[in-house]
Structures are given as structure tokens and as C-alpha cells.
Design an enzyme around this catalytic site. Structure first.
Site, PDB file in Angstrom:
ATOM      1  N   LYS A   1      52.028  11.680  50.305  1.00  0.00           N
ATOM      2  CA  LYS A   1      50.740  12.331  50.857  1.00  0.00           C
ATOM      3  C   LYS A   1      49.887  12.513  49.826  1.00  0.00           C
ATOM      4  CE  LYS A   1      48.235  13.157  54.540  1.00  0.00           C
ATOM      5  NZ  LYS A   1      47.724  12.105  55.686  1.00  0.00           N
TER       6      LYS A   1
ATOM      7  N   CYS B   1      40.724   6.206  51.478  1.00  0.00           N
ATOM      8  CA  CYS B   1      40.832   6.678  52.783  1.00  0.00           C
ATOM      9  C   CYS B   1      39.238   6.103  53.556  1.00  0.00           C
ATOM     10  CB  CYS B   1      40.956   7.895  52.612  1.00  0.00           C
ATOM     11  SG  CYS B   1      41.088   8.841  54.275  1.00  0.00           S
TER      12      CYS B   1
ATOM     13  N   LYS C   1      44.709   2.507  44.818  1.00  0.00           N
ATOM     14  CA  LYS C   1      45.016   1.634  46.116  1.00  0.00           C
ATOM     15  C   LYS C   1      43.689   1.306  46.927  1.00  0.00           C
ATOM     16  CE  LYS C   1      47.117   3.077  50.630  1.00  0.00           C
ATOM     17  NZ  LYS C   1      47.911   4.200  51.225  1.00  0.00           N
TER      18      LYS C   1
HETATM   19  C1  LIG Z   1      48.417   9.032  60.042  1.00  0.00           C
HETATM   20  C2  LIG Z   1      48.211   8.321  58.551  1.00  0.00           C
HETATM   21  C3  LIG Z   1      47.925   8.996  57.597  1.00  0.00           C
HETATM   22  C4  LIG Z   1      47.625   8.499  56.252  1.00  0.00           C
HETATM   23  N1  LIG Z   1      47.389   9.139  55.281  1.00  0.00           N
HETATM   24  C5  LIG Z   1      47.196   8.702  53.974  1.00  0.00           C
HETATM   25  C6  LIG Z   1      47.000   9.333  52.786  1.00  0.00           C
HETATM   26  O1  LIG Z   1      47.062  10.480  52.905  1.00  0.00           O
HETATM   27  N2  LIG Z   1      46.592   8.663  51.703  1.00  0.00           N
HETATM   28  C7  LIG Z   1      46.834   7.342  51.578  1.00  0.00           C
HETATM   29  O2  LIG Z   1      46.571   6.601  50.541  1.00  0.00           O
HETATM   30  N3  LIG Z   1      46.875   6.497  52.598  1.00  0.00           N
HETATM   31  C8  LIG Z   1      47.161   7.105  53.963  1.00  0.00           C
HETATM   32  N4  LIG Z   1      47.427   6.411  54.989  1.00  0.00           N
HETATM   33  C9  LIG Z   1      47.446   4.928  54.814  1.00  0.00           C
HETATM   34  C10 LIG Z   1      48.645   4.263  54.739  1.00  0.00           C
HETATM   35  O3  LIG Z   1      49.289   4.523  53.594  1.00  0.00           O
HETATM   36  C11 LIG Z   1      48.588   2.724  54.793  1.00  0.00           C
HETATM   37  O4  LIG Z   1      47.696   2.341  53.591  1.00  0.00           O
HETATM   38  C12 LIG Z   1      48.148   2.180  56.049  1.00  0.00           C
HETATM   39  O5  LIG Z   1      48.448   3.010  57.312  1.00  0.00           O
HETATM   40  C13 LIG Z   1      48.544   0.814  56.284  1.00  0.00           C
HETATM   41  O6  LIG Z   1      49.967   0.605  56.469  1.00  0.00           O
HETATM   42  P1  LIG Z   1      50.824   0.741  57.656  1.00  0.00           P
HETATM   43  O7  LIG Z   1      50.395  -0.308  58.596  1.00  0.00           O
HETATM   44  O8  LIG Z   1      52.110   0.394  57.143  1.00  0.00           O
HETATM   45  O9  LIG Z   1      50.671   2.230  58.434  1.00  0.00           O
HETATM   46  C14 LIG Z   1      47.727   7.041  56.229  1.00  0.00           C
HETATM   47  C15 LIG Z   1      48.221   6.293  57.672  1.00  0.00           C
HETATM   48  C16 LIG Z   1      48.284   6.977  58.475  1.00  0.00           C
HETATM   49  C17 LIG Z   1      48.584   6.108  59.907  1.00  0.00           C
END
Ligand SMILES: Cc1cc2nc3c(=O)[nH]c(=O)nc-3n(C[C@H](O)[C@H](O)[C@H](O)COP(=O)(O)O)c2cc1C
Length: 406
Positions: free
Chosen positions: A49, A142, A180
Site C-alpha cells: 500500500k 492516484c 505507475k
Molecule cells: C480500495 C483501493 C485502494 C487502492 N490503493 C492504492 C494505493 O494505495 N496505491 C496505488 O498505487 N494504487 C492503489 N489502488 C489501485 C490498484 O493498485 C489498481 O491499480 C487498480 O485498483 C486497478 O486494478 P484492479 O482492477 O485489480 O483493482 C487502490 C485500489 C483500490 C480498489
């Protein structure tokens, strides 16, 4: 039965992975306990995270999620307005060092974000590097909360800022540097290029897609409602996979940089698609939140079986295989026109959806009498709409040359 000896081992840049699956930065990597649990289950790596300096206060709101679900309650799309890690830096340095001792064969990536001052990113990068992280992922993507403070997607949406920050951090770290990227840009390639030219070794895409999940029509509160109000959030889960595939393939077509694909991966097939359009490894967040880290078993089993069936020795052999087939619209063939065929007439329940779709959204080519779907081939334009709306799979599209007179 195939005799191909397959292995899921792969590499992304200079990082070696037991398989191509990593936990993405998010709630499943919010603590060392969760990351260790995932490692025990078989994940090859994890991105923490996003870690922030202790000076950056992280105060989450509640509730902070909203979900779009299918009729069977399965997840289609997910919105979050969650911020970054609420754990302090010494927690993370201790856990990174401990986890690397316990799981030396897993890849542990520290995701970081700081204030708009690059010097703060440099300090933080140096600290997580010294703790033993295998690589650093810069979260410049983000889309909520942090852009209001001049970071997150506020950086990732500008190639010049990505270049400046990547260059600054590159100057102080010797371990692989990952950037990222955000999909919330008009053209991903200039941003990707800026990161690579400034020294990024690997790119990750995508972070979440900026969204507004909905409005409660009783209260007229936008969702997720936080004491009556909401804000734009980040969309993830199955609905964003097509956006992630588009972004990864667009970068892969232009730049020879190792890529990690993320966005809507919940099955091995999704991962295989990302690899086929250019990813060397994949990351998963929402599907783990929804179904648990145990999904790794089916993902590795499924991908292994697929590679064996295709006589591919490892994921690297699948990489980019679909890429040459992504072409300009003008270059697509006009020689193989298709036509709708009632291929499985016994399955028809006379629901009439094909007739309505073709009448109001197509070419008036379908009629239905007494459970008999009749397709007027002269009127059919080959768009394929009927084959998608039919719930029973009665209609399939066939090249006109192969049609058998149905
Ligand atoms: C609840 C939540 C919290 C997230 N927190 C972060 C974070 O702290 N840092 C980050 O780089 N991406 C964060 N993401 C993004 C994910 O790492 C990812 O890039 C994005 O959700 C797309 O992938 P997925 O469809 O597998 O979730 C977060 C996603 C979600 C759903």
C-alpha cells in the site's frame, strides 16, 4: 494431453518472479500480515500500500467504496475514494526488512508518494531501499484526494512532471525504479516515454479510472455518500480491464520497456490477455478484495494449463503475441463480411430480444415465428448485435463464404 514442460517463472526487467502474479498496491497489501498470507498462498510478489512520509497525514473517510454488481451479485465495477497507507514509516521499514528475510524468493516492491517536493520522494525512496525493498514503485497516478495536494495523478497527467520526479528519484536509488501510470490522460505514450527517458526501469499500468459511481435517487446524494456528499473516485475491477489492456498495448507498441499490467484481472484468462498484449507480469487488487488472496491457486493452475495447451514453455513466450494484430482501423479487412446465423435453433425460447435489437438498433433483418428465428441475409449487415443480446447463444456470426444456408 500436451507434453510441453511449462514453468510459470518469469522476469520483469531485472526482477525474477516465481509466477507472473503480484498483489497490487491497495487494501490487500496494507499490512505485513496480509502480504505474508498472500506469499504463503503462492503470490510471487507484492507492492505495498503506498507508503508516505510521517509528515503527510492520511485521514480516510467512511464509507469509501461503491460497487456496481451484476444480477448474480458478482462484481462488475468498483469505486474507491481511499487514500494511502495510514501506517508510519518505521512500521514499513521494519516489515519490509522482516518479510525479505522470511520470503527471500518473493519480490517486495515499496510503493511511495510524498509532497510535491521531489526531495521528499528522494528521502523516502532511500529509506525503503535501505530497508531492503526489491524495487520502488512511484505512485504518480492516484486520482482522488492526493491530486488536490499536487501529487498522485496531478503529477502523472503531465509528462514534464513525471520526467522531473522520475529523474530525481532515479538519482538516489540503485534498485529497479517503477513508475505507475494513470489512464486518466488523452495519450499515454508521451507520459510513458518521459518516465523511461528519465530512468524508469519498469512501468505499471493502470491505476484506477476517475469516476462517479452513481446517485442515490431517494436522497440525491452522490455515491459513496460521506455524510451526504461525495467526490470523484477511482474505478477498478472487471469493468476497467479493457482500458488497462488498451493502455498496456499502446505502450508496448511504442516502447521496449518491461511492463506490469493491472486493471480488472480476476481470472487467469485476464492475466493471459495482458501478457499477450505486452505485460511481463500482472498485479491484482480488487479481485483479491472481493474474493480473497486464495484466487492465486486457480490463476496459476489455469495459466499453467493454458501455456501447456499452447505449447508455450513460460509466460515470456506468450508476451506480445497478440500485439502485431492490433492495427489501424483502415487496415482491417473488408473482405470477410459476416452474417448472423441461427446456429442452435433448439435453444430458442422466443424471447424476441434479437428481433427487437435488430429492429431498433440494427437492420430489420430478424423475424421470429413459433420459435423459429429467420434471418434475412440480404438485410443483415453483419454487425453482430443479435449474437450478443441473445441470452441462449442461438445466434452466431459466420463468414458469408462459410454459410450453409440456415
Ligand atoms: C480500495 C483501493 C485502494 C487502492 N490503493 C492504492 C494505493 O494505495 N496505491 C496505488 O498505487 N494504487 C492503489 N489502488 C489501485 C490498484 O493498485 C489498481 O491499480 C487498480 O485498483 C486497478 O486494478 P484492479 O482492477 O485489480 O483493482 C487502490 C485500489 C483500490 C480498489
Amino acid at each position: 494431453m500436451s507434453t510441453t514442460d511449462t514453468s510459470l517463472k518469469t522476469t520483469v526487467g531485472s526482477l525474477s518472479l516465481n509466477n507472473p502474479f503480484l498483489l497490487a498496491s491497495g487494501p490487500p497489501t496494507a499490512s505485513g500480515i496480509q502480504i505474508r498470507h498472500a506469499f504463503r498462498l503462492g503470490w510471487a510478489g507484492a507492492v505495498t500500500k503506498t507508503i508516505v512520509p510521517d509528515t503527510l497525514e492520511i485521514e480516510d473517510v467512511s464509507p469509501r467504496f461503491a460497487a456496481w454488481k451484476g444480477q448474480d451479485a458478482g462484481l462488475l465495477g468498483f469505486e474507491n475514494i481511499e487514500l494511502l497507507s495510514k501506517r508510519n514509516l518505521s512500521y514499513w521499514t521494519g516489515e519490509i526488512a522482516a518479510m525479505k528475510k522470511e520470503y527471500p524468493d518473493r519480490v517486495l516492491i515499496a510503493s511511495i508518494m510524498a509532497s510535491p517536493d521531489p526531495a521528499e520522494w528522494q528521502d523516502l525512496a532511500g529509506t525503503v531501499q535501505d530497508a531492503g525493498a526489491d524495487a520502488i514503485e512511484l505512485n504518480v497516478s492516484c486520482p482522488h484526494g492526493m491530486p488536490e495536494q499536487g501529487v498522485g495523478a496531478a503529477i502523472g497527467q503531465h509528462a514534464s512532471l513525471v520526467r522531473e520526479l522520475t529523474h530525481a528519484v532515479r538519482g538516489v536509488v540503485r534498485i529497479p525504479l517503477i513508475v505507475k501510470l494513470t489512464p486518466n490522460v488523452t495519450d499515454i505514450v508521451p507520459v510513458a516515454l518521459a518516465a523511461v527517458e528519465a530512468g524508469a526501469d519498469i512501468l505499471t499500468a493502470i491505476n484506477t479510472v476517475q469516476c462517479l459511481m452513481g446517485v442515490d435517487l431517494d436522497t440525491l446524494e452522490p455515491l459513496p455518500s460521506v455524510a451526504g456528499c461525495s467526490t470523484y473516485g477511482g474505478y477498478s475491477g472487471p469493468a476497467v480491464k479493457p482500458i488497462g489492456l488498451r493502455v498496456i498495448s499502446q505502450i508496448a507498441r511504442e516502447l521496449p520497456v518491461p511492463l506490469m499490467g493491472i486493471g480488472g484481472i480476476s481470472r487467469w484468462q485476464d492475466a493471459a490477455e495482458y501478457i499477450a498484449v505486452g505485460a511481463s507480469a500482472v498485479q491484482v487488487c480488487t479481485a483479491v478484495m472481493w474474493n480473497g488472496a486464495g484466487i492465486i491457486r486457480e490463476m496459476t493452475r489455469g495459466l499453467s494449463g493454458y501455456l501447456a495447451e499452447k505449447h508455450l514453455p513460460d509466460p515470456g513466450a506468450l508476451r506480445c503475441r497478440a500485439l502485431p494484430r492490433i492495427a489501424s482501423h483502415a487496415s482491417l479487412s473488408r473482405d470477410t463480411a459476416h452474417c448472423a446465423c441461427a446456429e442452435f435453433p433448439d435453444r430458442c425460447t422466443s424471447c424476441g430480444r434479437c428481433v427487437i435489437a435488430c429492429r431498433d438498433g440494427g437492420y430489420h433483418a430478424i423475424s421470429l415465428t413459433d420459435r423459429h428465428v429467420a434471418i434475412d441475409k440480404g438485410r443483415c449487415d453483419g454487425c453482430g448485435l443479435c449474437s450478443f443480446v441473445c441470452p441462449e447463444g442461438v445466434i452466431v456470426m459466420q463468414p458469408r463464404t462459410q454459410m450453409t444456408g440456415r
